[in-house]
Design an enzyme around this catalytic site. Structure first.
Site, PDB file in Angstrom:
ATOM      1  N   CYS A  73       5.576   6.892   9.848  1.00 59.76           N
ATOM      2  CA  CYS A  73       4.996   7.636   8.555  1.00 59.76           C
ATOM      3  C   CYS A  73       6.112   8.440   7.780  1.00 59.76           C
ATOM      4  O   CYS A  73       5.467   9.659   7.279  1.00 59.76           O
ATOM      5  CB  CYS A  73       3.739   8.326   8.917  1.00 59.76           C
ATOM      6  SG  CYS A  73       2.612   7.243   9.374  1.00 59.76           S
ATOM      7  N   ALA A 112      -6.416   3.904   9.444  1.00 59.02           N
ATOM      8  CA  ALA A 112      -6.416   3.343  10.813  1.00 59.02           C
ATOM      9  C   ALA A 112      -6.693   4.397  11.809  1.00 59.02           C
ATOM     10  O   ALA A 112      -5.807   5.377  11.808  1.00 59.02           O
ATOM     11  CB  ALA A 112      -5.066   2.625  10.971  1.00 59.02           C
ATOM     12  N   HIS A 127      -0.297  -0.864  13.692  1.00 59.39           N
ATOM     13  CA  HIS A 127      -1.848  -1.245  13.860  1.00 59.39           C
ATOM     14  C   HIS A 127      -1.888  -1.999  15.409  1.00 59.39           C
ATOM     15  O   HIS A 127      -0.840  -3.014  15.407  1.00 59.39           O
ATOM     16  CB  HIS A 127      -2.176  -2.107  12.962  1.00 59.39           C
ATOM     17  CG  HIS A 127      -2.250  -1.440  11.546  1.00 59.39           C
ATOM     18  ND1 HIS A 127      -2.667  -0.120  11.361  1.00 59.39           N
ATOM     19  CD2 HIS A 127      -1.802  -1.872  10.310  1.00 59.39           C
ATOM     20  CE1 HIS A 127      -2.515   0.405   9.975  1.00 59.39           C
ATOM     21  NE2 HIS A 127      -2.273  -0.720   9.408  1.00 59.39           N
ATOM     22  N   SER A 146      -4.297   7.275   9.936  1.00 59.67           N
ATOM     23  CA  SER A 146      -3.283   7.247   8.797  1.00 59.67           C
ATOM     24  C   SER A 146      -4.007   6.487   7.760  1.00 59.67           C
ATOM     25  O   SER A 146      -5.070   5.805   7.925  1.00 59.67           O
ATOM     26  CB  SER A 146      -1.928   6.249   9.478  1.00 59.67           C
ATOM     27  OG  SER A 146      -2.380   5.067   9.585  1.00 59.67           O
ATOM     28  N   VAL A 147      -3.822   6.996   6.662  1.00 55.37           N
ATOM     29  CA  VAL A 147      -4.349   6.872   5.298  1.00 55.37           C
ATOM     30  C   VAL A 147      -3.614   6.265   4.272  1.00 55.37           C
ATOM     31  O   VAL A 147      -2.306   6.923   4.238  1.00 55.37           O
ATOM     32  CB  VAL A 147      -5.347   7.932   5.036  1.00 55.37           C
ATOM     33  CG1 VAL A 147      -6.179   7.671   3.554  1.00 55.37           C
ATOM     34  CG2 VAL A 147      -6.295   8.485   5.872  1.00 55.37           C
ATOM     35  N   ARG A 187       0.913  -1.215   0.013  1.00 55.93           N
ATOM     36  CA  ARG A 187       0.124   0.072   0.005  1.00 55.93           C
ATOM     37  C   ARG A 187       0.873   1.184   0.158  1.00 55.93           C
ATOM     38  O   ARG A 187       2.019   1.386   0.251  1.00 55.93           O
ATOM     39  CB  ARG A 187      -0.940   0.024   1.210  1.00 55.93           C
ATOM     40  CG  ARG A 187      -0.228  -0.223   2.476  1.00 55.93           C
ATOM     41  CD  ARG A 187      -0.802   0.776   3.635  1.00 55.93           C
ATOM     42  NE  ARG A 187      -0.035   0.599   4.946  1.00 55.93           N
ATOM     43  CZ  ARG A 187       1.055   1.177   5.105  1.00 55.93           C
ATOM     44  NH1 ARG A 187       1.838   1.668   4.327  1.00 55.93           N
ATOM     45  NH2 ARG A 187       1.668   0.751   6.307  1.00 55.93           N
TER      46      ARG A 187
END
Lengths: 123, 328
Positions: free
Chosen positions: B272, B256, B169, B241-242, B162
């Site tokens: 990130c 998330a 997570h 987060s995307v 991704r």
């Protein structure tokens, strides 16, 4: 192709492959381009690599059977070139097409005119 | 056991003609709408037990694969029919039985699906760092155990397909995966789905109730910035987060949201790709709230349903992840 890859073929059966302006607009600003190793054989429809924007990653698919001869190493440092000039400097890979490949007859490939018709239906 | 809950989300909101809109156009309720019958119902698979991240990935991949396989079959049929039409110059016919079979195959397109999970502690790496991550770095992630988390399994490091970089997570965080065909929605390229997810998150943080027995909303003010994710405190702290992945217009991954996550899992590392980024959670922002991951999951899916212009939402709660193997 309907998945927005382009291919430009020269007489010696080498070809450059990239993605269309429509695809780069839809994806957003590219931040990272993942491409295969030189020498990789890729069949039509297989994943050629991916382009990552800030928030998404999209697979790129091979338009026709061939072997990777060269990859656009400039994209490692300057992935944004894909957005700036997708049909020129933003090319992804240079391929040697398979012996039996005739792009006039490859399933799924379209002329520019045919492709632009499909964009109307994409909306 | 699993329970099926049908919930209709009625909306009279006008269709938004713009492909994307800014975070300030909060009056607009829809960002797109279905243009295929299959996209008119959204299915929410709500996993109510904490499971390993790898298991969630497998479930997502199985559903994405099903979408891709059906799409491949259908496009082959379409090309064959076009080819027949050209060869016989419009005089080709297929008998009634064949036509019935083809119609059934073409009607098989799956509905859009949203999966919601809570995972055991896991650090995940995006595509960009795949080549640069070292064994020592992975070991550092996998040996990090906060004092208050000793009862949880040790973190695992997993590489995923991704966009984005390293993320975490784990317990107290709701992970939401969105599987749909972008082409079954009006004017809906990948970056518009990202905007849709961001907006759904922002609304979830505003509208979710403080606790079950009150109507008072969280009323958290969240926003997007030039950096990825959803932010609070005027863009200083990251709460969600995307990142999405797209294959042949079929999407996966999503967002998330930190609900009551132990924030040291994230704030002890550069997350990130942003130095000195501080991560926060709903509970850190609203200490008097009593919010759990499942209520946030339900709230998000409602908001997403509205933004996608979908009128019917069906929810299935799954408390035994192995049930999926018995009913493929």
């Amino acid at each position: 192709t309907s998945q927005h890859e382009w291919i430009a073929v020269h007489q010696d059966k080498t070809a450059f492959v990239g993605i269309t302006k429509y695809a780069t607009d839809a994806l957003g600003d590219a931040t990272y381009v993942e491409l295969p190793e030189v020498g990789t054989e890729i069949a039509q429809g297989e994943s050629l690599g991916s382009i990552e924007s800030v928030k998404s990653a999209s697979e790129i698919y091979q338009p026709a059977d061939g072997t990777v001869e060269e990859i656009n190493t400039n994209l490692e440092e300057n992935p944004g070139v894909v957005n700036e000039d997708p049909m020129g400097d933003g090319w992804l890979v240079k391929m040697k097409l398979g012996e039996g490949v005739n792009v006039e007859q490859v399933e799924g490939l379209m002329s520019l005119e045919q492709y632009e018709k499909t964009l109307v239906h994409d909306d | 056991m699993s329970r099926c809950i049908r919930q209709s989300v009625c909306t009279n909101f006008n269709v938004c003609r713009r492909q994307c809109f800014s975070t300030y156009a909060s009056a607009l309720k829809e960002m797109t709408h279905p243009i295929k019958p299959s996209a008119q119902t959204l299915r929410h698979l709500q996993f109510t037990q904490r499971i390993p991240f790898q298991k969630g990935l497998e479930i997502q991949e199985t559903l994405v694969r099903a979408n891709l396989d059906i799409k491949d079959i259908q496009s082959k049929i379409e090309r064959k029919l076009i080819q027949l039409d050209e060869e016989y110059k419009g005089t080709a016919t297929i008998n009634d039985n064949e036509k019935r079979i083809l119609d059934k195959v073409m009607a098989m397109k799956p509905n859009p699906i949203i999966l919601t999970f809570e995972f055991e502690p896991t650090y995940t790496g995006g595509k960009r760092i795949k080549k640069t991550m070292t064994p020592d770095q992975i070991a550092a992630y996998e040996s990090f155990i906060p004092e208050t988390q000793k009862d949880n399994p040790r973190p695992k490091f997993v590489q995923v397909e991704r966009g984005g970089q390293v993320t975490f997570h784990g317990p107290g965080q709701i992970v939401i995966y969105i599987i749909l065909d972008l082409k079954t929605f009006q004017s809906f390229p990948a970056k518009c789905l990202v905007s849709c997810i961001e907006q759904a998150t922002i609304r979830t943080l505003k509208n979710t109730k403080m606790c079950d027995d009150t109507d008072k909303p969280l009323n958290l003010d969240a926003m997007t910035t030039k950096d990825t994710g959803v932010w609070v405190e005027n863009g200083k702290k990251k709460v969600a987060s995307v990142g999405i992945h797209v294959r042949r217009s079929i999407t996966s991954h999503g967002v998330a949201i930190n609900v009551n996550t132990d924030l040291s899992y994230m704030n002890s590392f550069e997350m990130c790709g942003l130095k000195n980024t501080l991560t926060t959670s709903i509970m850190e922002q609203r200490p008097d709230a009593v919010v759990n991951v499942q209520s946030v999951a339900i709230s998000f899916v409602k908001e997403m349903t509205k933004l996608l212009g979908i009128k019917t939402l069906e929810r299935m709660q799954i408390d035994d992840v192995n049930i999926l193997k018995k009913n493929p």
